[in-house]
Design a protein around this motif. Sequence first.
Motif, mmCIF file in Angstrom:
data_model
loop_
_atom_site.group_PDB
_atom_site.id
_atom_site.type_symbol
_atom_site.label_atom_id
_atom_site.label_comp_id
_atom_site.label_asym_id
_atom_site.label_seq_id
_atom_site.Cartn_x
_atom_site.Cartn_y
_atom_site.Cartn_z
ATOM 1 N N THR A 190 0.748 -1.161 -0.006
ATOM 2 C CA THR A 190 0.109 -0.154 0.104
ATOM 3 C C THR A 190 0.980 1.272 -0.170
ATOM 4 O OG1 THR A 190 -0.157 -0.211 2.595
ATOM 5 C CG2 THR A 190 -1.862 -1.096 1.043
ATOM 6 N N ASP A 191 2.078 1.102 0.870
ATOM 7 C CA ASP A 191 2.957 2.381 0.856
ATOM 8 C C ASP A 191 3.880 2.556 -0.518
ATOM 9 O OD1 ASP A 191 2.351 3.078 3.244
ATOM 10 O OD2 ASP A 191 3.716 1.761 4.171
ATOM 11 N N PHE A 192 4.063 1.406 -1.178
ATOM 12 C CA PHE A 192 4.537 1.399 -2.338
ATOM 13 C C PHE A 192 3.753 1.931 -3.496
ATOM 14 C CE2 PHE A 192 5.743 -1.092 -6.453
ATOM 15 C CZ PHE A 192 6.671 -0.353 -6.749
ATOM 16 N N ILE A 193 2.227 1.732 -3.624
ATOM 17 C CA ILE A 193 1.401 2.140 -4.234
ATOM 18 C C ILE A 193 1.339 3.870 -4.372
ATOM 19 C CG2 ILE A 193 -0.986 2.473 -4.964
ATOM 20 C CD1 ILE A 193 -1.334 -0.404 -4.228
ATOM 21 N N LYS A 194 1.127 4.246 -2.905
ATOM 22 C CA LYS A 194 1.632 5.798 -2.708
ATOM 23 C C LYS A 194 2.702 6.455 -3.148
ATOM 24 C CE LYS A 194 -1.137 5.247 1.933
ATOM 25 N NZ LYS A 194 -1.094 5.346 3.075
ATOM 26 N N ILE B 95 -4.290 6.745 -8.131
ATOM 27 C CA ILE B 95 -4.531 5.278 -8.229
ATOM 28 C C ILE B 95 -5.376 4.953 -7.392
ATOM 29 C CG2 ILE B 95 -3.317 2.985 -7.846
ATOM 30 C CD1 ILE B 95 -0.773 4.405 -8.319
ATOM 31 N N LEU B 96 -6.499 4.400 -7.663
ATOM 32 C CA LEU B 96 -7.838 3.826 -6.916
ATOM 33 C C LEU B 96 -7.615 2.642 -6.549
ATOM 34 C CD1 LEU B 96 -10.617 4.317 -5.624
ATOM 35 C CD2 LEU B 96 -11.469 3.421 -7.745
ATOM 36 N N VAL B 97 -7.591 2.234 -5.022
ATOM 37 C CA VAL B 97 -7.292 0.838 -4.637
ATOM 38 C C VAL B 97 -8.612 0.663 -3.567
ATOM 39 C CG1 VAL B 97 -6.138 -0.602 -2.964
ATOM 40 C CG2 VAL B 97 -4.897 1.378 -4.376
ATOM 41 N N HIS B 98 -9.504 -0.596 -4.138
ATOM 42 C CA HIS B 98 -10.531 -0.941 -3.646
ATOM 43 C C HIS B 98 -10.458 -1.603 -2.134
ATOM 44 C CE1 HIS B 98 -13.240 0.704 -6.682
ATOM 45 N NE2 HIS B 98 -12.358 0.079 -7.765
ATOM 46 N N LYS B 99 -9.578 -2.512 -2.230
ATOM 47 C CA LYS B 99 -9.334 -3.331 -1.211
ATOM 48 C C LYS B 99 -7.740 -3.254 -0.531
ATOM 49 C CE LYS B 99 -12.884 -6.847 -2.192
ATOM 50 N NZ LYS B 99 -12.968 -8.027 -2.448
ATOM 51 N N LYS B 100 -7.490 -3.335 0.541
ATOM 52 C CA LYS B 100 -5.942 -3.363 1.017
ATOM 53 C C LYS B 100 -5.385 -4.550 0.509
ATOM 54 C CE LYS B 100 -3.401 -3.010 5.282
ATOM 55 N NZ LYS B 100 -3.472 -2.729 6.718
#
Length: 608
Positions: free
Chosen positions: A33-37, A47-52
């Motif tokens: 999740t931090d890498f996506i940020k 970037i839209l993330v629906h689930k962790k």
Amino acid sequence: MKFVRYVVLVSVLVFSLSAREQVDVNFSDLKITDFIKLISKITNKNILVHKKISGTVNFISTTPIYDDELMDILVSVLESKGYSIVENGSLYEVVRSTNIAKNNTPVLEEGVRANGALMVTQAVKVKNENVDIVAAKIRYLISKTAKLMTMKESNIILITDYPKNIETIKKVIENIVSDKKVIVKIIEIKNTEAKSIQVKLLDISKSLFNDKVASQKVKIILDEGVNSLILVGSDKNVAKLNNIIKKLDVETKVNNGVKIFELKNSDSKTVLKSLTEIISKQIFTDPSMKPNVSANEEINAIITIGDPSIIKGLKVIIDELDKEKYQVYVQARVVEINRNNSEDLGLKWGFDGASVSSNGGLYSFAANFGGASITSTASTLITMPSDITGGFALGAALDFLEENGASNSLSNPSILCVNNKESSIYVGKTISISTGSVTSSTSSVPGVTNSYKREDVGLTLKVKPRVSSSDKVTLDIEVSLENVLDDGTNNASGQPVTSKQEVKTQTILRHGEHIIIGGLVKNYNRESISKIPLLGDIPYLGEWLFTSTTDTVEQDNLVVILTPYIIDKSSKLSQLQEDLGTLEKLQKDYNVDVFKNLKKKFHKKEDE
């Protein structure tokens, strides 16, 4: 910033000559999740993330990478977790990989080069080949979550996959269909029949080209109307066959199709039967190509008429059928052994195996004659069997019985048999048997005319060998014994009375090994007269007072001993005869030594 301890941004270099930026990035145990940020911040993408998404990622970089390549890394990381990214307007959305095709992936026009990190959909046109065949060949190239379908009506493959995979698939398809261009060439045959060349050409093309590879295959079509061949295939392969046709298109010589094979070892009728059976099971595309074969018994030859290439194949079969046959030289020894005399002889000499009424008894009796030193000399005969001692011991036992009146050697025939052919030996006599009588009343002198038939009475031995190797043979054996029980003097009919005993068996023997066939028994009564010397000769009184008559039941066992010798070449027959002569001499020397030792032991027991 929460993930400062995970990320070390060493430097950001901006080049004025390029719109792309290079970054030097290293991180360890960074949450996904931090890498996506991080990627969102560096690439300036939403970037839209629906689930962790749980898990961490490690990346070690020794050289700078472009900022847009970070998106490739993110896609790879998400793929490992079963997710991927699709572009949805101004933002990127993380979705399940299995649902990627349902999330409006960008569609590229046909012929446009696919690039980028995100999945796209593109239609690929297939030319000169069936779309389903091509799809089956390239299906393994698509990624795990990609989708592929074919549209037969337009010969198009529809692929939803990552751009790099799509480009690879397009290159492979191009290579597959590039060699599918074919030409058609009509070649007129001028000097011979186009049919015969077509047959040869079909065989040649199988050797030159791989029929399983569509691009290599060349169709060879016969046009009988104009005596031509039509070749359909690639320009290169058609040219090869065209050059071969030029060499084959020559005037046919009259005697090329006729061949006479003189046989050396086989009968022409037997070989003809095999050839006819083989030819009848063959399928000829052109019936006129079927060869004709016949046999000439006068010169023992096979005559063939047909296409030279087919006759060449028949020659291979004829040569195999005409190979020199195995022969088996069978030695037989027919011995009649009196049971009472042999038992008395065994008891007298103190042998354990006194009875020789069966095969086992004869072998047991022969065991008393083994162990002479002469066998060391016999072992030098390379064509003789390895168990020579047993053979000499059996021979010595039979000779001992005959020498002491317990047996009678009726016949010692030998016969040379051809492999798989029955041979027979007959030892006996022919008698006349009345079949009826006719009384004549028309002639001036009435009388009776008797009619007779001749019957063979004796021993018949039939042997059929089947050689399985140069050292082993199977024998089909049939032994028939006929005896005259009454010549007609002791019965009211006046006709002879005969008996018949028959044994059929099969055995597997090694070269030079013995087999004993027994069980042929003859029973009869014997009257013996004993009298006191001188007194027994007195007329009437001596016969009554000093003479006695004894009736005993005698039993004779007919034993047949067979020994086969395998001959793989006719030239070895003379060598075998020479070896057998040497073996016979060694048997006599063996008997002398054994009998001498037996007599010494016998007299020693008597003295004790």
